[in-house]
Scaffold this active site. Structure first.
Site, mmCIF file in Angstrom:
data_model
loop_
_atom_site.group_PDB
_atom_site.id
_atom_site.type_symbol
_atom_site.label_atom_id
_atom_site.label_comp_id
_atom_site.label_asym_id
_atom_site.label_seq_id
_atom_site.Cartn_x
_atom_site.Cartn_y
_atom_site.Cartn_z
ATOM 1 N N GLY A 1 -28.220 4.219 10.668
ATOM 2 C CA GLY A 1 -27.458 4.880 9.490
ATOM 3 C C GLY A 1 -29.062 5.718 8.620
ATOM 4 O O GLY A 1 -28.075 6.668 7.922
ATOM 5 N N TYR A 2 -29.594 4.637 7.698
ATOM 6 C CA TYR A 2 -30.504 4.836 7.099
ATOM 7 C C TYR A 2 -31.346 6.564 8.443
ATOM 8 O O TYR A 2 -31.736 6.878 7.256
ATOM 9 C CB TYR A 2 -32.237 4.040 7.329
ATOM 10 C CG TYR A 2 -33.118 4.324 6.168
ATOM 11 C CD1 TYR A 2 -32.827 3.650 4.955
ATOM 12 C CD2 TYR A 2 -34.091 4.518 6.925
ATOM 13 C CE1 TYR A 2 -34.012 4.434 4.823
ATOM 14 C CE2 TYR A 2 -35.028 5.024 6.276
ATOM 15 C CZ TYR A 2 -35.037 4.611 4.583
ATOM 16 O OH TYR A 2 -36.265 4.670 4.154
ATOM 17 N N ALA A 3 -32.152 5.838 9.002
ATOM 18 C CA ALA A 3 -32.418 8.055 9.993
ATOM 19 C C ALA A 3 -31.412 9.110 9.805
ATOM 20 O O ALA A 3 -31.557 9.912 9.100
ATOM 21 C CB ALA A 3 -32.740 7.643 11.318
#
Length: 255
Positions: free
Chosen positions: A159-161
Site C-alpha cells: 500500500g505504501y509503495a
C-alpha cells in the site's frame, strides 16, 4: 545576490505531518528561511508543541491545527477553516503520511484503504484546493514528500509503495498543468531516514546492515538532511524546476 533567492520573508507555508521527524525539520527550516508556518497533524497540540517552539525561536509565527487525513470529513472541515482564516498560502508541503507493514497476501483492505487515503488522496485534495488559489494569484509552491518507493517496490509495504508511486506521478501531472500558471509542483524523495516510519527496519539487525551496506554515505539520514531541499524548492531559486522528484538518499539510488 544569489542567497536572496532563498529567502522566504513574507511567505506563509502550510506543512502537514509536522509534529515530529521530517515534517518538523521542514517546518523549522522554512521558518529559519523567513516563512510563517501553519502546522497540521492528526494529534498536534494547539499550543506548546515542539514544532511551535522551534518555529517561534527565529521570530516567525506558528498556527496549529489538527486533521485526521484518514477521514474525508476532517479534511473538508480543515480546508473550510483554512480558507476562512488563512486565505493566502504561498507554500504547501504535503508531508503527512502513514505506513502499514504486512506481506502482500496478508495486507488487508483496511491497511490499503488507510494508506491510500492518507498518503495519496488527502495530499491531492489539499493540492487541488490550495492550488486553485495559487493559480488565481499566479504564484505558489507545492512540495510532496515522496519516497525511495516512488521508484522501488519495497518489501511487505504494498500500500505504501503504491501510494508513493502515485505521489511521483501526481507531482508530474500537476506540474504539467500548473507550471505555466506560476505554480511550481515538485517532490522530495527521502532515503532511509531515522524516523518512526523506519523504526522497525532499524531494529532488525539483518535489514539494518543490508540497508547501511548499500548507502554510499554510510549512515542513515537525519530529518534535518531534508531541510536544504525543502527550502530550495520553496524558494524563488527553484522557479524553473517543475515536476521533479528530488532524491535525498545518501547515494542509495545511484548504487
Amino acid at each position: 545576490m544569489i542567497l536572496d533567492h532563498f529567502k522566504l520573508d513574507g511567505k506563509t507555508a502550510l506543512v502537514t505531518g509536522c509534529k515530529r521527524g521530517i515534517g518538523l525539520a521542514m517546518a523549522v527550516g522554512l521558518a529559519e528561511a523567513g516563512a510563517d508556518i501553519i502546522g497540521v497533524s492528526a494529534s498536534l497540540e494547539h499550543e506548546g508543541s515542539e514544532v511551535e517552539k522551534a518555529v517561534r525561536a527565529p521570530g516567525r509565527t506558528f498556527t496549529a491545527y489538527q486533521c485526521d487525513f484518514n477521514r474525508r470529513e476532517s479534511v473538508t472541515d480543515f480546508l473550510a477553516t483554512l480558507r476562512a482564516r488563512h486565505p493566502v498560502i504561498d507554500i504547501l508541503v504535503n508531508n503527512a503520511g502513514s505506513i502499514r507493514r504486512a506481506p502482500a497476501a496478508q495486507h488487508s483492505d483496511e491497511f490499503w484503504d488507510e494508506i491510500i487515503e492518507v498518503n495519496l488522496r488527502a495530499p491531492f485534495v489539499l493540492s487541488r484546493e490550495i492550488g486553485r488559489d495559487m493559480i488565481a494569484r499566479g504564484s505558489g509552491k507545492i512540495i510532496f514528500t515522496a519516497s525511495l518507493l516512488t521508484f522501488q517496490g519495497g518489501v511487505t509495504v504494498p500500500g505504501y509503495a503504491a501510494s508513493k508511486a502515485g505521489i511521483g506521478q501526481l507531482t508530474k501531472a500537476l506540474a504539467n498543468e500548473w507550471a505555466g500558471r506560476g505554480v511550481c509542483v515538485n517532490a522530495i524523495a527521502p532515503g532511509y531516514i531515522a524516523t518512526d516510519n523506519t523504526e522497525a527496519l532499524r531494529n532488525d539487525p539483518v535489514r539494518q546492515q543490508q540497508i547501511l551496506a548499500r548507502i554510499p554515505a554510510g549512515r542513515w539520514g537525519e530529518s534535518t538532511d531534508l531541510v536544504g531541499a525543502t527550502v530550495f524548492l520553496a524558494s524563488s531559486a527553484a522557479n524553473y524546476i517543475n515536476g521533479h522528484v528530488l532524491v535525498v538518499d545518501g547515494g542509495w539510488m545511484g548504487r
